[in-house]
Scaffold this active site. Sequence first.
Site, PDB file in Angstrom:
ATOM      1  N   HIS A 137       0.816  -1.218   0.000  1.00 44.41           N
ATOM      2  CA  HIS A 137       0.000   0.000   0.000  1.00 44.41           C
ATOM      3  C   HIS A 137       0.852   1.271   0.000  1.00 44.41           C
ATOM      4  O   HIS A 137       0.353   2.355  -0.301  1.00 44.41           O
ATOM      5  CB  HIS A 137      -0.987  -0.002   1.175  1.00 44.41           C
ATOM      6  CG  HIS A 137      -0.368   0.242   2.521  1.00 44.41           C
ATOM      7  ND1 HIS A 137      -0.080  -0.768   3.411  1.00 44.41           N
ATOM      8  CD2 HIS A 137       0.004   1.378   3.142  1.00 44.41           C
ATOM      9  CE1 HIS A 137       0.438  -0.265   4.521  1.00 44.41           C
ATOM     10  NE2 HIS A 137       0.498   1.041   4.377  1.00 44.41           N
TER      11      HIS A 137
ATOM     12  N   ASP B 183       0.150  -7.865   1.598  1.00 46.65           N
ATOM     13  CA  ASP B 183       0.429  -6.431   1.547  1.00 46.65           C
ATOM     14  C   ASP B 183       1.935  -6.153   1.579  1.00 46.65           C
ATOM     15  O   ASP B 183       2.399  -5.244   2.257  1.00 46.65           O
ATOM     16  CB  ASP B 183      -0.264  -5.686   2.693  1.00 46.65           C
ATOM     17  CG  ASP B 183      -0.177  -4.165   2.545  1.00 46.65           C
ATOM     18  OD1 ASP B 183      -0.083  -3.692   1.401  1.00 46.65           O
ATOM     19  OD2 ASP B 183      -0.171  -3.462   3.576  1.00 46.65           O
TER      20      ASP B 183
ATOM     21  N   SER C  61       4.684   2.785   7.739  1.00 43.62           N
ATOM     22  CA  SER C  61       4.424   1.514   7.070  1.00 43.62           C
ATOM     23  C   SER C  61       5.627   1.073   6.251  1.00 43.62           C
ATOM     24  O   SER C  61       6.210   1.851   5.505  1.00 43.62           O
ATOM     25  CB  SER C  61       3.205   1.641   6.148  1.00 43.62           C
ATOM     26  OG  SER C  61       2.032   1.829   6.881  1.00 43.62           O
TER      27      SER C  61
END
Length: 359
Positions: free
Chosen positions: A98, A128, A202
């Site tokens: 993402h 992911d 992230s």
Amino acid sequence: MQRASILFGFSLGLIAAGLVLLIKDDRKSSNFPNAIKKATPAVVNIYTKSARDIEARETSINSYRQLRKKQRFVTKNELSLGSGVIYDNKGHIITNLHVINGADQITIMLFDGRKAVADVLGKDPETDLAILKITLDDLTSATLGRSDTIQVGDAVLAIGNPYGFGQSVSAGIVSAKGRYGLNRNQYENFIQTDAALNIGSSGGALINDKGQVVGINTTIFSLTGEFNGISLAIPIETVQKVTKDIIEHGFVIRGWLGIDVRIQTDQSFDHGKSVKKVIVDNVVPGSPAEMYGIKVGDSLISFNNKRLSKQPRSLLAITNLKPNDNAKIVILRGSEHRVLNIPLGTKPTSEKPIRVNHY
């Protein structure tokens, strides 16, 4: 009486002094500064740029007659940020999908200030994760640890690029392991910590006190969108498999049984504890599961000699096997136990949305 009070107070003072010394000694012996020094050169900042066409309308008087028909598009540059971890000295970088999904340009900034444009080597939507590639010399790769040896209560550090501030470190403990059912991605087996993660964190590293990467920070759980003490990281064992497969094959190779399951908590109790059951919710037509006799409603008891009633997520081990590997599955149908030996297949590609708990 006064003498007893003085002695009691003196004793309390000794205890307090001892606790202070213990705390000081513990802080002095903390390996965090060394761990950070070891790990930070392998953590990178990621900046992405994507061009998005947005619709605009002519508003001049001369174009009034064409107002309803004529449209034009202008380009808006959208910037995003995240973090990543250098996997090896060949320039492979691990991050979250993402972070880079939809990006037209991905720029990597190293700890020493150097920059490089990255190419996307491969993506894995089911975890992911994404693997990038840069071409630079003298790269410091991460030292990988093991997430299966960390315990709840162990101290951990999160390293990333929150809000684009540049490399930052936050500290916490392991709050839980094996978190799943959050619908963040298909194969969920998160490490939960209370180390602060924010926008830009992230893809960064979760490290232990030895500076070894034990997970990739991926998301927070929050009802407000802000950090509330629940951070989630992908275990390094999962990351390693995805990374190796993408580097070697360009995609992730997983064994596939062809079932959807749901976790059901039985109302009966076993030694004072509720029993969790793994129930087959769907069997994919033509899948190994259908060919070897698994049916909707079957209760899965064990997978490769591991009881699923105590660790339902043990079924996730299917994804670490390869096509044609054998899966020994014990099922309960009604009151009858059956042992099935099933060669795993290859999951077919599909454009349909991913279902959670699909194996």
